[in-house]
Structures are given as structure tokens and as C-alpha cells.
Motif scaffolding. Structure first.
Motif, short mmCIF file in Angstrom:
data_model
loop_
_atom_site.label_atom_id
_atom_site.label_comp_id
_atom_site.label_asym_id
_atom_site.label_seq_id
_atom_site.Cartn_x
_atom_site.Cartn_y
_atom_site.Cartn_z
N PRO A 12 0.71 -1.43 -0.28
CA PRO A 12 -0.10 0.24 -0.49
C PRO A 12 0.89 1.36 -0.28
O PRO A 12 2.38 1.34 0.44
CB PRO A 12 -0.41 -0.25 1.02
N GLU A 13 0.18 2.58 -0.68
CA GLU A 13 1.05 3.86 -0.28
C GLU A 13 1.14 3.94 0.68
O GLU A 13 0.83 4.31 1.54
CB GLU A 13 0.23 4.79 -1.40
N ILE A 14 2.42 4.79 0.92
CA ILE A 14 3.17 5.38 1.91
C ILE A 14 2.94 6.84 2.20
O ILE A 14 3.00 7.23 1.87
CB ILE A 14 4.42 5.39 2.52
N THR A 15 1.28 7.50 3.06
CA THR A 15 1.04 8.56 2.96
C THR A 15 2.17 9.56 4.24
O THR A 15 2.08 8.86 5.50
CB THR A 15 -0.30 9.30 3.34
N VAL A 16 1.88 10.72 4.62
CA VAL A 16 2.92 11.03 5.17
C VAL A 16 1.82 11.16 6.93
O VAL A 16 2.05 10.99 8.07
CB VAL A 16 2.74 12.71 5.82
N GLY A 25 -0.18 8.84 7.04
CA GLY A 25 -0.42 7.25 7.97
C GLY A 25 -0.12 7.03 8.76
O GLY A 25 0.20 6.18 9.48
N VAL A 26 2.42 7.56 8.30
CA VAL A 26 2.72 7.06 9.26
C VAL A 26 2.69 7.65 10.61
O VAL A 26 3.10 7.59 12.05
CB VAL A 26 4.23 7.40 8.25
N GLU A 27 2.61 9.38 10.49
CA GLU A 27 2.57 9.96 11.97
C GLU A 27 0.90 9.81 12.82
O GLU A 27 1.24 10.00 14.21
CB GLU A 27 2.36 11.38 11.37
N ARG A 28 0.45 9.34 11.80
CA ARG A 28 -0.65 8.91 12.71
C ARG A 28 -0.14 8.02 13.82
O ARG A 28 -0.48 7.28 15.06
CB ARG A 28 -1.92 8.26 12.57
N CYS A 77 0.57 3.35 22.90
CA CYS A 77 -0.74 2.51 23.29
C CYS A 77 -1.13 2.18 24.91
O CYS A 77 -2.22 1.44 24.87
CB CYS A 77 0.39 0.74 23.27
N TYR A 78 -0.45 2.84 25.25
CA TYR A 78 -1.20 2.95 27.03
C TYR A 78 -2.69 4.27 26.55
O TYR A 78 -3.53 4.30 27.32
CB TYR A 78 -0.19 4.25 27.81
N GLU A 79 -2.60 4.39 25.38
CA GLU A 79 -3.95 5.09 24.97
C GLU A 79 -5.02 4.53 24.22
O GLU A 79 -6.13 3.81 23.82
CB GLU A 79 -4.32 6.36 23.77
N GLY A 80 -4.21 2.88 24.49
CA GLY A 80 -5.57 1.57 23.60
C GLY A 80 -5.43 1.72 21.70
O GLY A 80 -6.08 1.24 20.86
N ASN A 81 -3.67 3.09 21.20
CA ASN A 81 -4.13 2.14 20.15
C ASN A 81 -2.69 1.68 19.84
O ASN A 81 -1.74 1.67 20.23
CB ASN A 81 -4.45 4.34 19.78
N GLY A 82 -2.67 2.30 18.18
CA GLY A 82 -1.30 1.84 17.33
C GLY A 82 -0.48 0.21 17.76
O GLY A 82 -1.45 -0.18 18.55
N GLY A 113 13.87 -3.15 5.26
CA GLY A 113 12.31 -4.05 5.07
C GLY A 113 11.48 -3.72 3.87
O GLY A 113 12.06 -2.57 2.91
N PHE A 114 10.87 -2.77 3.98
CA PHE A 114 10.32 -2.56 2.78
C PHE A 114 10.31 -1.41 2.82
O PHE A 114 9.43 -0.21 1.96
CB PHE A 114 8.30 -2.82 3.69
N GLY A 115 10.63 -0.49 3.45
CA GLY A 115 11.16 1.30 3.09
C GLY A 115 10.28 1.72 3.78
O GLY A 115 10.51 2.84 2.89
N ASP A 116 9.71 1.69 4.70
CA ASP A 116 7.58 2.81 4.66
C ASP A 116 9.42 3.95 5.41
O ASP A 116 8.54 5.39 4.80
CB ASP A 116 7.34 1.96 5.99
#
Ligand SMILES: C[S@@+](CC[C@H](N)C(=O)[O-])C[C@H]1O[C@@H](n2cnc3c(N)ncnc32)[C@H](O)[C@@H]1O
Length: 268
Positions: A24-28, A30-33, A39-44, A75-78
């Protein structure tokens, strides 16, 4: 380290990266989100908050904008694509897994970045870059794979410009529970090994400065807690371990020496 063993590790990584679909395409965004989701907020995921703090640290040292950057074992170079999209002058990336590089290159071309992002299959023990090529070297979760090979730190030192820095985000085994975890785990087919701050300091002694900053103590247990069912209990435990660590590091900074999720900064 025998060539046969290295080959079997390479085979492991090649099969890990095998995909039928294009990446899939890498977007700025997407990476920053992902970087901004603790993880302590229950995300990522349990690692993304350390990658986020790692990027803040690189920014404190001047960031990657306008620089020639090496994404080390990409790796995949993200991240190579991300640095290319966010102002690096040029990004090179390499990985021993040809499968990963092939798919990543396809994506770089699709995203119109082939003039800025250059990815190649390569072994970290024998880099094919000229001396003094890079202003910045960045590696995510890779030292525990390559540390056992010869010439690793010599090669990274060689390709950096004088005064340039290498940054790594890594899990160190100085945290007592991780040490135990590795003892029980033993040898693994993917070839990663436990690493210690003292070992990094010794192997990178020819750098002018080696800085190791542990960023989790009790919160290191997130590696296991993360596997529990998502929900308020898991979130509560993670918030607590994270909060305790912040308070402990404030009142007793030397505790960082036994941190597991850690940042390494090597200055040539
Ligand atoms: C945990 S992955 C991290 C990949 C990438 N940096 C990321 O964050 O997604 C470790 C990577 O190290 C690569 N690797 C292992 N041994 C290597 C070597 N000797 N030379 C180059 N890459 C190697 C593997 O193929 C794998 O892609």
C-alpha cells in the motif's frame, strides 16, 4: 557466524516479506498517525510510541530535512519513503531481504519518488556506499539482528560523514525481565539476539560519542501485556506502567540504564 546460518536467517526474512499484493502507498499522515499513537491510550501497537519518541529525539538533533539519509536495514522501506516525503534531500536504504527491496522499489516508483529514494539489497557487513556518504543514518529494530556479524559498526562509521550521527531504536536486554526472557527463548530462526548497552559501547568505541537512552522500565512489560485482550483493563495497566516510569525517570534518571526500549545515538 557461519555463512550457512546467515543464509538461513536471510531465507527467514525473505519468506517473512513475501506478498502477493503490491504494498500500500505510504502517506505522511498514515506514518505520523501511527507514530503519535501511544499504546497506553489503547492505540497503535506496543512499539509505535517508542518509534514516535525516537523521531522526536532525531528532530532534537536537527532532523533529516535537506540531508542525505541512510535507512539501515529498511525492510519494506516505509520510513525511507516517509523521510523522502518529508524533506530529506536523498534517501538510500538497504536490506538483506531481496523480496522486501523488490516490493519496496515498485512502490517507490509508483509513488514517483525514484529520483529521491534509492533502495538496494545489501548486507550490513559489506556496505557498497562510498566513505563519508551520509549526513544521517537511521535504523529501526535492526541492531539485535546484525550485531553478531563482523564489521557492522566499522561499516556504519565508514559511510557516515565526519560529525554525522547514527540513530537506532532497539529493545535492550539490560532490563532484567528481558534478560530472563532471552534465556528462556534461546536461539531463534530469525537470528535476533539479546543486546546490552555495554556491548554497544564496546563495539562502537571508535565513534566519538555513544549515547544510550533507555525509555521504559516497568513499562517494558508492555511487550507481554500487549498480547492480552484489548479493553479497559489492558489500557489501565499500560497507563499505570507508563506513568510510573515517567515519574521514576524524573526522580532517578540512572534507572534508564536498565531500560529495554532504548535509543542509541552514535556520533562519528
Ligand atoms: C525487525 S526488521 C526491521 C525492518 C525495518 N527497519 C522496519 O522497521 O520495518 C529487521 C530487518 O533486518 C534485516 N537484516 C537482518 N540481517 C541483515 C543483514 N546482515 N544485512 C542487512 N539487513 C539485515 C532483515 O531482513 C529485516 O528486514
Amino acid at each position: 557466524m557461519s555463512e550457512g546460518k546467515k543464509q538461513s536467517e536471510k531465507d527467514y526474512h525473505e519468506s517473512f516479506y513475501q506478498r502477493d499484493e503490491p504494498l500500500p502507498e505510504i502517506t505522511v499522515e498514515g506514518v505520523e498517525r501511527n507514530l503519535l499513537r501511544p499504546c497506553y491510550e489503547g492505540n497503535g501497537d506496543h512499539y509505535s510510541e517508542n518509534r514516535g519518541a525516537f523521531h522526536q529525539l532525531i528532530r532534537r538533533y536537527g532532523g533529516w530535512e535537506g540531508k542525505r539519509v541512510l535507512d539501515y536495514a529498511c525492510g519494506f522501506g516505509d520510513f525511507a519513503v516517509y523521510y523522502g516525503l518529508t524533506g530529506a534531500a536523498r534517501v538510500d536504504g538497504f536490506d538483506i531481504a531481496e523480496t522486501a527491496i523488490e516490493l519496496a522499489r515498485e512502490r517507490v516508483e509508483r509513488q514517483g519518488l525514484a529520483d529521491r529514494v534509492h533502495l538496494e539489497p545489501m548486507d550490513a557487513s559489506a556496505l557498497r556506499y562510498e566513505d563519508d556518504s551520509f549526513d544521517l543514518l537511521i535504523g529501526h529494530g535492526v541492531i539485535h539482528h546484525v550485531i553478531k556479524y563482523p564489521h557492522i559498526f566499522e561499516e556504519m562509521h565508514r559511510v557516515l560523514r565526519p560529525g554525522a550521527r547514527a540513530f537506532f531504536v532497539e529493545g535492550l536486554a539490560d532490563f532484567p525481565l528481558w534478560k530472563l526472557h532471552w534465556k528462556i527463548k534461546g536461539e531463534v530462526p530469525e537470528g535476533d539476539v539479546p543486546i546490552f548497552a555495554s556491548e554497544i559501547r564496546e563495539k562502537a568505541a571508535h565513534f566519538s560519542d555513544v549515547h544510550v537512552e533507555g525509555d521504559t522500565f516497568f513499562h517494558s512489560a508492555k511487550r507481554w501485556i500487549w498480547r492480552a485482550k484489548p479493553g479497559p483493563l489492558r489500557r489501565g495497566i499500560l497507563r499505570t506502567t507508563h506513568g510510573i516510569d515517567r515519574a521514576l525517570f524524573r526522580v532517578f534518571p540512572p534507572l534508564r540504564r536498565w531500560g529495554s526500549f532504548s535509543y542509541l545515538v552514535l556520533t562519528k
